[in-house]
Design a protein around this motif. Structure first.
Motif, short mmCIF file in Angstrom:
data_model
loop_
_atom_site.label_atom_id
_atom_site.label_comp_id
_atom_site.label_asym_id
_atom_site.label_seq_id
_atom_site.Cartn_x
_atom_site.Cartn_y
_atom_site.Cartn_z
N PRO A 97 46.96 16.28 65.75
CA PRO A 97 46.68 16.31 67.18
C PRO A 97 45.46 15.30 67.56
N ASP A 98 44.39 15.17 66.73
CA ASP A 98 43.51 14.30 66.92
C ASP A 98 43.77 12.83 67.17
N GLU A 99 44.77 12.50 66.18
CA GLU A 99 45.48 11.12 66.15
C GLU A 99 46.09 11.00 67.81
N ALA A 100 46.77 11.70 68.30
CA ALA A 100 47.46 11.80 69.41
C ALA A 100 46.58 11.64 70.60
N GLN A 101 45.44 12.58 70.31
CA GLN A 101 44.29 12.38 71.46
C GLN A 101 43.86 11.14 71.57
N GLU A 102 43.71 10.36 70.47
CA GLU A 102 43.20 8.99 70.31
C GLU A 102 44.00 8.10 70.96
N LEU A 103 45.35 7.90 70.32
CA LEU A 103 46.28 6.95 70.37
C LEU A 103 46.98 6.87 72.03
N LEU A 104 47.35 7.97 72.22
CA LEU A 104 48.35 7.98 73.19
C LEU A 104 47.78 7.99 74.56
N PRO A 105 46.55 8.45 74.86
CA PRO A 105 46.02 8.28 76.35
C PRO A 105 45.67 6.49 76.62
N ARG A 106 45.52 5.82 75.57
CA ARG A 106 45.14 4.29 75.74
C ARG A 106 46.52 3.69 76.11
N GLY A 107 47.55 4.37 75.96
CA GLY A 107 48.76 3.44 76.55
C GLY A 107 49.56 2.76 75.23
N SER A 123 53.36 7.86 63.07
CA SER A 123 52.11 7.55 62.42
C SER A 123 51.60 6.26 62.94
N ARG A 124 50.20 5.91 62.92
CA ARG A 124 49.80 4.85 63.68
C ARG A 124 50.32 3.50 63.22
N GLU A 125 50.69 3.54 61.79
CA GLU A 125 51.23 2.28 61.07
C GLU A 125 52.66 1.93 61.96
N GLU A 126 53.22 2.98 61.96
CA GLU A 126 54.75 3.03 62.67
C GLU A 126 54.54 2.26 64.09
N ILE A 127 53.86 3.07 64.82
CA ILE A 127 53.37 2.86 66.31
C ILE A 127 52.84 1.26 66.33
N ASP A 128 52.15 0.92 65.32
CA ASP A 128 51.49 -0.60 65.53
C ASP A 128 52.77 -1.82 65.23
N GLU A 129 53.56 -1.51 64.29
CA GLU A 129 54.61 -2.12 63.77
C GLU A 129 55.87 -2.30 64.98
#
Length: 368
Positions: free
Chosen positions: A141-151, A106-112
């Protein structure tokens, strides 16, 4: 009190466990074969299983909780350990201390995790979980497309997803998940990838391609259960369960047995009462009723059908045709005649639930 008086004996064959890992590893030798040892290694003991699997050659392990990761770390100092249930709030330091890697979904886990790595300056790796159709854990899939390319602010050591229907080979969803995973894998092209569970390991291809990727994650198959019904199993049984006979009695035709009088005897019957019940993980649904047979035990090579409902601590079995069975003898519940999947089928469940439910009252021993 010693185990000498236990109602059940659970014998765990660690040599068979190692053999199953080697068999599964050989199916797709270009892909690493990890080992899933969550849920107390499917009931057989986390530390014992992890040590045996490490000796067999496994280097990567998957667990569900940090406490399980700690047990694996104590058993293997150099194992790579992933925690499937993600990152509990505030758990970064505890995982880093035992060199366990969270599977971030999840975005929250990645941020932490990113904030922790930035604050500590540590090179702490983690896996990224993307959802390709299970709708359970993982980035959509949409979250992955948004989060992963930015590093990411940490080292992604694995990109993974989980198959939902691989135990039913005719289902089209598995190929759809494989294709979706391939598409999302392009977001992290240098990161090792993992998709296959036990069923995906045993049936490693779909019409569209290979399911193996860089790493496979077999779980229940390691412990002798075949997750794909109707296929011959290359796996060895890992657990054997024997139950103690505590009384043998004669019952007349027409008598009813157990709670609710669920089964009425059709003939004079010799019953053995076993010191085992649903409190030990032998599910109540495995009992019998008039016209509906239940599970079967074995006295030697003689089948001994369950009779009536299973109680919390007791099971009645029919030993009329089993020769001499007496108080103090042992009857097979799981073993050479009754596999994990056979007992599960008789109880209306799956091998996973049988293995993970085996009780704590047994006398346990390890062989192999």
């Amino acid at each position: 009190m010693t185990d000498d008086y236990a109602g059940g004996r659970l014998t765990i064959d660690l040599g068979a466990l190692q053999s199953n890992w080697r068999t599964l590893s050989a199916i797709s030798p270009a892909s690493e074969c990890a080992a899933v040892v969550k849920a107390n290694a499917y009931g057989i003991g986390t530390a014992q299983a992890a040590r045996a699997l490490a000796e067999a050659g496994a280097t990567t392990f998957f667990v569900a909780h940090p406490s399980e990761a700690k047990a694996v770390r104590e058993a293997s100092s150099d194992a790579v350990i992933y925690v499937l249930n993600g990152l509990a709030p505030g758990a970064c330091g505890a995982l880093a201390a035992i060199r366990a890697r969270p599977v971030l979904g999840s975005r929250e886990e990645i941020d932490e995790w990113t904030a922790f790595v930035k604050a500590t300056g540590a090179d702490e790796a983690a896996a990224i979980h993307i959802d390709t159709g299970m709708l359970r854990l993982g980035l959509g899939p949409d979250e992955a497309q948004e989060l992963l390319p930015r590093g990411l602010g940490f080292r992604p050591s694995l990109l993974m997803s989980h198959l939902a229907c691989a135990d039913e080979p005719e289902r089209p969803e598995t190929e759809a998940q494989r294709a979706a995973f391939v598409e999302l894998q392009r977001l992290l092209p240098e990161t090792p990838a993992s998709l296959s569970n036990s069923a995906g390991t045993l049936l490693p291809k779909t019409s569209g391609g290979d399911l193996g990727f860089d790493l496979r994650r077999p779980g229940v198959s390691l412990y002798g259960s075949m997750p794909v019904a109707g296929r011959p199993s290359p796996l060895k049984p890992v657990v054997r369960l024997d139950a103690r006979v505590i009384q043998v009695r004669e019952a007349p035709s027409g008598a009813t047995v157990g709670y609710g009088g669920a089964e009425r005897l059709k003939r004079p019957t010799r019953l053995a009462i076993l010191s085992l019940g649903y409190a030990d993980g032998v599910f109540r649904a495995g009992g019998s009723e008039d016209g509906a047979p239940g599970a079967t035990a074995f006295a030697g090579d003689a089948p001994c059908p369950f009779v009536g409902r299973i109680s919390m601590d007791l099971i009645a079995v029919d030993v009329t045709g089993a020769g001499e069975v007496k108080r103090g003898d042992w009857v097979e519940i799981l073993g050479d005649h009754v596999g994990v999947d056979a007992l599960a089928g008789a109880c209306g469940t799956i091998g996973y639930e049988v293995l993970t439910s085996l009780g704590r009252r047994f006398a346990r021993s390890y062989v192999g």
